[in-house]
Design a protein around this motif. Sequence first.
Motif, PDB file in Angstrom:
ATOM      1  N   ARG A 110       0.840  -1.204   0.000  1.00 29.78           N
ATOM      2  CA  ARG A 110       0.000   0.000   0.000  1.00 29.78           C
ATOM      3  C   ARG A 110       0.876   1.256   0.000  1.00 29.78           C
ATOM      4  O   ARG A 110       0.609   2.213  -0.720  1.00 29.78           O
ATOM      5  CB  ARG A 110      -0.939  -0.007   1.206  1.00 29.78           C
ATOM      6  CG  ARG A 110      -1.972   1.116   1.169  1.00 29.78           C
ATOM      7  CD  ARG A 110      -3.048   0.949   2.232  1.00 29.78           C
ATOM      8  NE  ARG A 110      -3.573  -0.396   2.364  1.00 29.78           N
ATOM      9  CZ  ARG A 110      -4.466  -0.964   1.559  1.00 29.78           C
ATOM     10  NH1 ARG A 110      -4.937  -0.294   0.536  1.00 29.78           N
ATOM     11  NH2 ARG A 110      -4.889  -2.188   1.770  1.00 29.78           N
ATOM     12  N   ASP A 114       0.796   3.901  -3.060  1.00 30.76           N
ATOM     13  CA  ASP A 114       0.544   5.326  -2.805  1.00 30.76           C
ATOM     14  C   ASP A 114       1.694   6.183  -3.319  1.00 30.76           C
ATOM     15  O   ASP A 114       1.477   7.235  -3.930  1.00 30.76           O
ATOM     16  CB  ASP A 114       0.342   5.572  -1.311  1.00 30.76           C
ATOM     17  CG  ASP A 114      -0.938   4.979  -0.756  1.00 30.76           C
ATOM     18  OD1 ASP A 114      -1.825   4.588  -1.544  1.00 30.76           O
ATOM     19  OD2 ASP A 114      -1.048   4.886   0.484  1.00 30.76           O
ATOM     20  N   GLY A 144      -7.224  -2.874  -4.023  1.00 31.60           N
ATOM     21  CA  GLY A 144      -8.171  -2.276  -4.948  1.00 31.60           C
ATOM     22  C   GLY A 144      -7.952  -2.641  -6.401  1.00 31.60           C
ATOM     23  O   GLY A 144      -8.671  -2.151  -7.279  1.00 31.60           O
ATOM     24  N   ARG A 146      -8.265  -4.351  -9.920  1.00 25.20           N
ATOM     25  CA  ARG A 146      -9.386  -4.968 -10.626  1.00 25.20           C
ATOM     26  C   ARG A 146      -8.844  -6.082 -11.518  1.00 25.20           C
ATOM     27  O   ARG A 146      -7.926  -5.854 -12.305  1.00 25.20           O
ATOM     28  CB  ARG A 146     -10.088  -3.957 -11.520  1.00 25.20           C
ATOM     29  CG  ARG A 146     -10.966  -2.859 -10.965  1.00 25.20           C
ATOM     30  CD  ARG A 146     -10.957  -2.624  -9.539  1.00 25.20           C
ATOM     31  NE  ARG A 146     -11.919  -1.564  -9.189  1.00 25.20           N
ATOM     32  CZ  ARG A 146     -11.843  -0.916  -8.063  1.00 25.20           C
ATOM     33  NH1 ARG A 146     -10.873  -1.170  -7.212  1.00 25.20           N
ATOM     34  NH2 ARG A 146     -12.748  -0.020  -7.762  1.00 25.20           N
ATOM     35  N   SER A 172      -7.294   6.970 -10.452  1.00 23.22           N
ATOM     36  CA  SER A 172      -8.651   7.473 -10.221  1.00 23.22           C
ATOM     37  C   SER A 172      -9.601   6.431  -9.631  1.00 23.22           C
ATOM     38  O   SER A 172     -10.742   6.765  -9.299  1.00 23.22           O
ATOM     39  CB  SER A 172      -9.224   7.997 -11.545  1.00 23.22           C
ATOM     40  OG  SER A 172      -9.250   6.963 -12.512  1.00 23.22           O
ATOM     41  N   ASP A 173      -9.179   5.189  -9.500  1.00 28.82           N
ATOM     42  CA  ASP A 173     -10.047   4.126  -8.977  1.00 28.82           C
ATOM     43  C   ASP A 173     -10.314   4.299  -7.494  1.00 28.82           C
ATOM     44  O   ASP A 173      -9.442   4.722  -6.727  1.00 28.82           O
ATOM     45  CB  ASP A 173      -9.406   2.739  -9.163  1.00 28.82           C
ATOM     46  CG  ASP A 173      -9.522   2.204 -10.574  1.00 28.82           C
ATOM     47  OD1 ASP A 173     -10.340   2.722 -11.351  1.00 28.82           O
ATOM     48  OD2 ASP A 173      -8.762   1.264 -10.894  1.00 28.82           O
ATOM     49  N   ASP A 174     -11.521   3.903  -7.099  1.00 28.35           N
ATOM     50  CA  ASP A 174     -11.837   3.711  -5.691  1.00 28.35           C
ATOM     51  C   ASP A 174     -11.005   2.497  -5.274  1.00 28.35           C
ATOM     52  O   ASP A 174     -10.991   1.491  -5.960  1.00 28.35           O
ATOM     53  CB  ASP A 174     -13.332   3.420  -5.556  1.00 28.35           C
ATOM     54  CG  ASP A 174     -13.756   3.027  -4.162  1.00 28.35           C
ATOM     55  OD1 ASP A 174     -12.903   2.926  -3.263  1.00 28.35           O
ATOM     56  OD2 ASP A 174     -14.965   2.819  -3.975  1.00 28.35           O
ATOM     57  N   ARG A 175     -10.314   2.583  -4.175  1.00 26.31           N
ATOM     58  CA  ARG A 175      -9.414   1.485  -3.781  1.00 26.31           C
ATOM     59  C   ARG A 175     -10.118   0.396  -2.980  1.00 26.31           C
ATOM     60  O   ARG A 175      -9.477  -0.498  -2.446  1.00 26.31           O
ATOM     61  CB  ARG A 175      -8.228   2.033  -2.997  1.00 26.31           C
ATOM     62  CG  ARG A 175      -7.451   3.062  -3.781  1.00 26.31           C
ATOM     63  CD  ARG A 175      -6.057   2.626  -4.111  1.00 26.31           C
ATOM     64  NE  ARG A 175      -5.292   3.758  -4.571  1.00 26.31           N
ATOM     65  CZ  ARG A 175      -4.190   4.193  -4.017  1.00 26.31           C
ATOM     66  NH1 ARG A 175      -3.675   3.587  -2.983  1.00 26.31           N
ATOM     67  NH2 ARG A 175      -3.566   5.235  -4.495  1.00 26.31           N
ATOM     68  N   SER A 176     -11.412   0.451  -2.871  1.00 33.13           N
ATOM     69  CA  SER A 176     -12.149  -0.601  -2.160  1.00 33.13           C
ATOM     70  C   SER A 176     -12.024  -1.905  -2.924  1.00 33.13           C
ATOM     71  O   SER A 176     -12.145  -1.917  -4.158  1.00 33.13           O
ATOM     72  CB  SER A 176     -13.629  -0.239  -2.037  1.00 33.13           C
ATOM     73  OG  SER A 176     -13.779   0.965  -1.330  1.00 33.13           O
TER      74      SER A 176
END
Length: 185
Positions: A110, A114, A144, A146, A172-176
């Motif tokens: 992570r 980041d 996150g 995909r 730009s992705d949501d990291r969920s």
Amino acid sequence: METVTLRTDRLVLRPPAADDVDAIFEACQDPDIQRFTSVPSPYARNDAEDFVRLVAEWWADGSQAVWTVYEQDVLVGAVGLHHIDQGAAEIGYWGVAEHRGRGILGEAARAVTDWGFGTLGLVRQSWRAVAGNVPSARLARSLGFRYEGTMRQAFVHGVHRDDGWIAGLLASDDRSPVDWPVALD
């Protein structure tokens, strides 16, 4: 590119140095690291020496950023951004066997993800692994990433070829975490 040390609550990520050769050599004796990563197999001490030398060259030419991961001065893994080019890179990682399952590699990955999106301004990070490397896939999904597909016979390692999974993460992705269509549970 100048080398960078990253810190999390419990970890220090720093480029490997000559003092790390013995610990890297020992860690890479793990059959899972040899099976599921691109390290040589069998892994010799000179492979660890070459790795340290190459990482310094990669940092210098800006093509890759690789860190060894330490918890209280003990090597627990390695994480890197590979093939850095035109706003994209590929994340890769391995964890020392006796330190797996504690969230260490996720914490380190992570921080690197980041850093790549922030400091390097990456637009996309990709992840690839031998199909069936469920722990690596779980970690990528938790960050996150995909799932994007299976690459047939895409990985050559030693004398065998393996199918590979690929996933991507955009800045730009949501990291969920999202569901993947391959069994990871």
